[in-house]
Write a protein that holds these residues in place. Sequence first.
Motif, PDB file in Angstrom:
ATOM      1  N   ASP A  86       2.527  -1.727 -15.901  1.00 13.99           N
ATOM      2  CA  ASP A  86       1.241  -1.569 -15.237  1.00 13.99           C
ATOM      3  C   ASP A  86       0.115  -2.113 -16.116  1.00 13.99           C
ATOM      4  O   ASP A  86      -0.038  -1.704 -17.266  1.00 13.99           O
ATOM      5  CB  ASP A  86       1.020  -0.081 -14.968  1.00 13.99           C
ATOM      6  CG  ASP A  86      -0.151   0.136 -14.050  1.00 13.99           C
ATOM      7  OD1 ASP A  86      -0.851  -0.861 -13.774  1.00 13.99           O
ATOM      8  OD2 ASP A  86      -0.342   1.268 -13.605  1.00 13.99           O
ATOM      9  N   ARG A 146      -0.994  -5.123  -9.846  1.00  9.46           N
ATOM     10  CA  ARG A 146      -1.089  -4.398 -11.111  1.00  9.46           C
ATOM     11  C   ARG A 146       0.100  -4.667 -12.017  1.00  9.46           C
ATOM     12  O   ARG A 146       0.032  -4.366 -13.207  1.00  9.46           O
ATOM     13  CB  ARG A 146      -1.194  -2.907 -10.826  1.00  9.46           C
ATOM     14  CG  ARG A 146      -2.516  -2.549 -10.213  1.00  9.46           C
ATOM     15  CD  ARG A 146      -2.489  -1.138  -9.682  1.00  9.46           C
ATOM     16  NE  ARG A 146      -2.198  -0.183 -10.724  1.00  9.46           N
ATOM     17  CZ  ARG A 146      -1.564   0.959 -10.510  1.00  9.46           C
ATOM     18  NH1 ARG A 146      -1.138   1.259  -9.302  1.00  9.46           N
ATOM     19  NH2 ARG A 146      -1.338   1.784 -11.487  1.00  9.46           N
ATOM     20  N   LYS A 199       0.868  -1.175   0.000  1.00  7.79           N
ATOM     21  CA  LYS A 199       0.000   0.000   0.000  1.00  7.79           C
ATOM     22  C   LYS A 199       0.905   1.226   0.000  1.00  7.79           C
ATOM     23  O   LYS A 199       2.038   1.161   0.482  1.00  7.79           O
ATOM     24  CB  LYS A 199      -0.872   0.004   1.258  1.00  7.79           C
ATOM     25  CG  LYS A 199      -1.963  -1.043   1.268  1.00  7.79           C
ATOM     26  CD  LYS A 199      -2.829  -0.875   2.465  1.00  7.79           C
ATOM     27  CE  LYS A 199      -3.026  -2.080   3.341  1.00  7.79           C
ATOM     28  NZ  LYS A 199      -2.341  -3.285   3.170  1.00  7.79           N
ATOM     29  N   PRO A 200       0.444   2.323  -0.546  1.00  7.50           N
ATOM     30  CA  PRO A 200       1.277   3.524  -0.539  1.00  7.50           C
ATOM     31  C   PRO A 200       1.673   3.925   0.873  1.00  7.50           C
ATOM     32  O   PRO A 200       2.763   4.445   1.108  1.00  7.50           O
ATOM     33  CB  PRO A 200       0.377   4.577  -1.189  1.00  7.50           C
ATOM     34  CG  PRO A 200      -0.619   3.812  -1.954  1.00  7.50           C
ATOM     35  CD  PRO A 200      -0.829   2.524  -1.242  1.00  7.50           C
ATOM     36  N   SER A 201       0.804   3.666   1.840  1.00 10.20           N
ATOM     37  CA  SER A 201       1.106   4.082   3.214  1.00 10.20           C
ATOM     38  C   SER A 201       2.011   3.092   3.919  1.00 10.20           C
ATOM     39  O   SER A 201       2.323   3.264   5.088  1.00 10.20           O
ATOM     40  CB  SER A 201      -0.203   4.231   3.979  1.00 10.20           C
ATOM     41  OG  SER A 201      -0.920   3.018   3.885  1.00 10.20           O
ATOM     42  N   SER A 204       4.725   3.063  -8.790  1.00  6.04           N
ATOM     43  CA  SER A 204       3.389   2.998  -8.202  1.00  6.04           C
ATOM     44  C   SER A 204       2.677   1.712  -8.596  1.00  6.04           C
ATOM     45  O   SER A 204       1.792   1.242  -7.899  1.00  6.04           O
ATOM     46  CB  SER A 204       2.567   4.193  -8.649  1.00  6.04           C
ATOM     47  OG  SER A 204       2.222   4.045 -10.007  1.00  6.04           O
ATOM     48  N   THR A 236       3.488  -0.600  -5.735  1.00  4.86           N
ATOM     49  CA  THR A 236       3.215  -0.211  -4.346  1.00  4.86           C
ATOM     50  C   THR A 236       1.731   0.022  -4.097  1.00  4.86           C
ATOM     51  O   THR A 236       1.342   0.298  -2.978  1.00  4.86           O
ATOM     52  CB  THR A 236       3.984   1.073  -3.998  1.00  4.86           C
ATOM     53  OG1 THR A 236       3.684   2.046  -4.988  1.00  4.86           O
ATOM     54  CG2 THR A 236       5.463   0.820  -3.954  1.00  4.86           C
ATOM     55  N   ARG A 237       0.922  -0.071  -5.136  1.00  4.73           N
ATOM     56  CA  ARG A 237      -0.505   0.169  -4.924  1.00  4.73           C
ATOM     57  C   ARG A 237      -1.269  -1.023  -5.478  1.00  4.73           C
ATOM     58  O   ARG A 237      -1.254  -1.278  -6.675  1.00  4.73           O
ATOM     59  CB  ARG A 237      -0.924   1.456  -5.631  1.00  4.73           C
ATOM     60  CG  ARG A 237      -2.019   2.227  -4.965  1.00  4.73           C
ATOM     61  CD  ARG A 237      -1.916   3.723  -5.307  1.00  4.73           C
ATOM     62  NE  ARG A 237      -1.577   3.968  -6.694  1.00  4.73           N
ATOM     63  CZ  ARG A 237      -2.442   3.889  -7.702  1.00  4.73           C
ATOM     64  NH1 ARG A 237      -3.697   3.576  -7.477  1.00  4.73           N
ATOM     65  NH2 ARG A 237      -2.068   4.151  -8.937  1.00  4.73           N
ATOM     66  N   ARG A 279      -4.641  -3.301  -6.451  1.00  6.31           N
ATOM     67  CA  ARG A 279      -5.904  -2.931  -7.098  1.00  6.31           C
ATOM     68  C   ARG A 279      -7.023  -3.690  -6.406  1.00  6.31           C
ATOM     69  O   ARG A 279      -7.086  -4.900  -6.501  1.00  6.31           O
ATOM     70  CB  ARG A 279      -5.779  -3.317  -8.568  1.00  6.31           C
ATOM     71  CG  ARG A 279      -6.966  -3.045  -9.416  1.00  6.31           C
ATOM     72  CD  ARG A 279      -6.617  -3.369 -10.837  1.00  6.31           C
ATOM     73  NE  ARG A 279      -6.225  -4.765 -11.000  1.00  6.31           N
ATOM     74  CZ  ARG A 279      -5.873  -5.303 -12.152  1.00  6.31           C
ATOM     75  NH1 ARG A 279      -5.810  -4.571 -13.217  1.00  6.31           N
ATOM     76  NH2 ARG A 279      -5.567  -6.582 -12.237  1.00  6.31           N
ATOM     77  N   SER A 304       2.856  -1.321   4.364  1.00  6.04           N
ATOM     78  CA  SER A 304       2.033  -2.438   4.824  1.00  6.04           C
ATOM     79  C   SER A 304       2.502  -2.898   6.200  1.00  6.04           C
ATOM     80  O   SER A 304       3.652  -2.708   6.575  1.00  6.04           O
ATOM     81  CB  SER A 304       2.135  -3.591   3.821  1.00  6.04           C
ATOM     82  OG  SER A 304       3.487  -3.838   3.520  1.00  6.04           O
TER      83      SER A 304
END
Lengths: 408, 259, 100
Positions: free
Chosen positions: C91, C26, B23-25, B137, B140-141, B143, B27
């Motif tokens: 991505d 992703r 997660k961006p914040s 990103s 790190t993010r 879905r 984990s």
Amino acid sequence: MLSWLENQVVFSAVLSLVLITGMMTCVAYCIYFERKISAWIQDRQGPNRVGFLGLFGNFHFWGLGQPIADGAKFFLKEDIIPARVDKPLFILAPAISMIVALIGFVVIPWGGSYMLGETLMNVQVANPDVGLLYILGVGSMGVYGVVLGGWASNNKYSMYGAVRATAQMLSYEIPMGVAILVVVLASGQLRLEEIVLGQVGGNGLWNIVLHPVSFLILLITLFAETNRAPFDLAEAEQELVGGFHTEYSSMKFAMFFLGEYVHMITGSAFICVLFLGGWELSFFGIGPAFPGTGIEDVGLISVIIKIGVLAVKVAFFIFLFMLVRWTLPRFRFDQLMRLAWKGLIPVSLGILLLTVFGLYMGWQRSVLFNLGGEIAIVAATLGVVVLANKPVTGRQDNMPAVTQPLGG
Amino acid sequence: MIPYILYVLFALGGAAIYLAMPKPSGSQRRAALVLGVGVIAGLLALMSMHFVAPNSNNFFFYMFAGLAILAAGRVVTHPVPTYSAVYFALVILCVAVLLVIQRAEFLAVALIIIYAGAILVTYAFVIMLAQQSGAVSTDTRAREPLMAILVSFVIAGAIAGKIEQIDAVPVKMTAQVPQAVTDVPIETTLPATEMESGHTKAIGEIMFGPYLVVVELSGILLLIAMVGAIAISRKQVPIEDTGEPKLPVGQIGREVPPF
Amino acid sequence: MPDPGSYILLGAVLFAIGMVGFLARRNLIVMFLSTEIMFQGVVLNVVAFSRLHGRLTGDAYGLFLLVIAAVEAGLALGLVVLLYRRKHTLDAESWSAMSG
């Protein structure tokens, strides 16, 4: 007295301990002999100073203490981990390299059977049903050490080394697998011990007599798999500093180095078992067997003779590895790829077809058929390759512009 | 009783994977690890109590089953794709060991040669070439991690709900196999006799006996795939401008904070 | 040899984990690695069933599964390389612009 040994599991454990110790000593002295041989080729002296603590006055034993001193040096040197590397993988990579090289030897049959007390033991750590494929599988894992080490180093030269190693390994695994398949077809076995037994004098010829071209292909691919010259593009000093091990120092570097040598020993033993009759000595399977190397000899002395015979054969191949490394120049990368895809793969596939045809017609033991067919295949491939491709050499002025490279 | 314990374990396992998802914040990896190891231990304990007959091989089964699940969890949750590939190699090795325990040596070695030796190296090749600029990103993010976990573990739960009935099936049911299965004239080789001649020989006789046509068809399939892959990847494509800053051609090396 | 039930449970867990990865991640490469994990679960299952029935059909299916995995990997990598050349990213969502 030795009754606790009369169990294949215990025997295998003891044997593998002995083998690992012996192998590490061999590796240390291989490095010494490599330096001596390179010195001989280049008309130098080579290492000749380190004796045994000067205990014998001015006599240095031709530098035989050198491996011990080298080992101590590797342990005592400062171990540098550069700041911006990927630390876990950086540490893992040499370990993978070493482990993968070391576990390959367990299926090599070193000395036939041994009658210990009442029980017949295999002088082999393990004799699985899929021994030959096991070696292939382990060998194919070997590239991970190089790839991960190159990637984790975070250095463009290491990265290029890793990329080269990957492409090279993937390309050379194909002819290697097909060349081995020829032996599997000829002997109908995947157990290495049985493959040796099929070549023992009286039972049949050594496979090198029946399939000399497969033998050559396997030898060439082995050079590539062990990353030795002339296929050492992954660590080409002139272009890539040190290639994948540029950033490595001290014991981690030594582990890559030891891994390469262990791989060399295991590979040589493998090729001896497949094509040169393993522990058996009877002049290509034609002449009478050397005393003590028959199937029925299971005493201690005959086991020692058998191990000695295999060791001499392995030593010959290691010598060949070193000779080639110090006399032949390195391939260029496109030449390397062309050799694999336009030379070795068509030839090995052709030999595979030939062997299948021979099996179908019942001619698989005929030297004339195999030899004639293989020469014809090599000639045809050479003809097609030479006629169809003018080799591209030198700097090209009118090359098409490179559109975006993948990593750019 | 067993299915309900399994449902609870799966819910906890899903929670562990959710915590570990990139997660961006950042984990909660430590909590996820503790929870995940707990769930795996519970799963293995359940297996040992209910399904597994005591045997010396079972120790290896538990060890490598647990390791396989843990490594698989790391593959799908690690933010760096290269590590995903390394953990995937671990999954392959564990599965190979589990196949050896089931006396499928040939399949195990084929798995290692094909996956670890060929497929994974190619993946690693592409990852290394593509991932030169550090964590992006994309990695790190995740879905919709919650929905994904929900869907997947509901499916696993559906299997788990029926798991008790599998246990009730007699092990030797050669006489009662449905007609559709026996239509194919297969030399049934029981694992006991199979040990004598070796798994390789037995599987070779099946592959080149009743399944000969399928073997040929797989060869053709591989050939078509090879032609297709070459045709696809040799195509010259225009480069679209994505607006992202590009590295100068030839620059390799990624920003990693010093440890 | 442990009971087939354990193998089937293990296969289900591996399949579920692989599915999570396929749906939630992703990065295209990680997505494909996740499908391979699902394959592993299936291979374990077919071999377990084959032992349950005391025959080798499942082992043969396992080998065919390996063929499918190899085919899938080859084509998938070709597509990934193509995507990367076009967009310079791995991505999966960068393709969603096509859906309009």
